[in-house]
Design an enzyme around this catalytic site. Structure first.
Site, PDB file in Angstrom:
ATOM      1  N   THR A   1     162.837  19.604  14.147  1.00 33.21           N
ATOM      2  CA  THR A   1     161.484  19.047  14.130  1.00 33.21           C
ATOM      3  C   THR A   1     160.978  18.861  15.553  1.00 33.21           C
ATOM      4  OG1 THR A   1     161.782  17.923  12.007  1.00 33.21           O
ATOM      5  CG2 THR A   1     160.062  17.066  13.451  1.00 33.21           C
TER       6      THR A   1
ATOM      7  N   PHE B   1     158.498  16.854  17.915  1.00 37.07           N
ATOM      8  CA  PHE B   1     157.763  15.600  18.015  1.00 37.07           C
ATOM      9  C   PHE B   1     156.862  15.633  19.245  1.00 37.07           C
ATOM     10  CE2 PHE B   1     161.520  14.590  15.599  1.00 37.07           C
ATOM     11  CZ  PHE B   1     161.115  13.636  14.667  1.00 37.07           C
TER      12      PHE B   1
END
Length: 279
Positions: free
Chosen positions: A176, A178
């Site tokens: 992921t 961020f």
């Protein structure tokens, strides 16, 4: 980034969520503030209840986090950094539960598709929650062996759950991205290794996007991201883009000059050091 001035960081989710883990990895020993929604996490920074927000924007399996992509262009915060975090999901159950007890799985709308193979293998019925840690918290309170959660090892520790299976994600590359958001831009002094984020609206003329992007190509600047947004009348489109280049470099200035002929409302969202993951 001057860490001495950072006291609190907001994120969406409950304590133990992956966003919380990202905050702890980035800023050890700094207080994290859980927020019910992404909008609340943004608002905490705007209202100076937090110094920064750490927000997920993309995942290599589940794709983009749609809510965030609509908040960033319309918000008043700036992107000052990025962080790529490998996501290692665990299947969590209450104390004493076993795999054969399970019937229901609880997790975030993005975590469920990241673990589709294991969910199907176990024949579990899916339940969607606002975040992974919130799902872990609920099954801890439910105290029913039929229910499990997909969340982090940190959530298991916080909510007193057993880790029934580690690494239940479908792919090892599960990562992921961020973004770190603040009230003011923090443009790096170094010219190399910088990502600049913009949003712009193309004019309603033939080949507007092609011509708008041409200046970046002729000046040797690469796009790492290009996302579109349509207006309510579906007549024109806005584009969110991440570009490998420093906004103060000569090549970037020339590209922006050409962009201005074919685009309107160009908005600077931030310039920041590219994370080492990109290498």
């Amino acid at each position: 980034m001057n860490l001495t001035n950072i006291k609190k960081i907001s994120f969406q989710g409950a304590i133990g969520a992956y966003s919380d883990l990202a905050c702890r990895n980035l800023f050890p020993n700094i207080e994290t503030i859980p927020c019910v929604s992404f909008e609340d996490a943004f608002k905490a920074v705007s209202e100076k209840k937090a110094d920064l927000a750490v927000i997920p924007v993309d995942n290599t399996i589940a794709g983009r986090v749609a809510d965030v992509h609509h908040l960033i262009p319309n918000g008043d915060l700036f992107i000052i950094g990025e962080y790529f975090m490998p996501i290692r999901h665990a299947l969590l159950g209450i104390k004493g539960s076993e795999i054969q007890d399970l019937e229901y799985v609880h997790s975030h709308v993005h975590a469920i598709p990241q673990c589709r193979k294991k969910i199907r293998e176990l024949g579990l019925k899916e339940n969607i929650h606002a975040d992974t840690a919130g799902a872990a918290h609920e099954i801890a309170e439910r105290n029913d062996k039929k229910h499990c959660a997909i969340a982090s090892e940190l959530a298991a520790e916080i909510y007193g759950l057993d880790i029934l299976i580690n690494d239940v994600q479908d792919a090892d590359h599960n990562t992921t991205r961020f973004l770190i958001l603040g009230q003011e831009p923090e443009i790096p002094e170094e010219i190399e290794g910088v990502i600049t984020s913009l949003i712009f609206e193309v004019r309603n003329i033939p080949a507007a996007l092609y011509k708008a992007l041409g200046g970046f190509a002729t000046n040797g600047l690469s796009f790492t991201k290009l996302e579109s947004y349509v207006d309510p009348q579906f007549k024109s489109a806005k584009f969110f883009c991440d570009i490998e280049g420093h906004p103060d470099s000569e090549s970037f200035k020339l590209a922006l000059e050409e962009l201005g002929f074919y685009a309107a409302d160009v908005k600077f969202l931030g310039a920041y050091k590219a994370h080492e993951f990109r290498k």
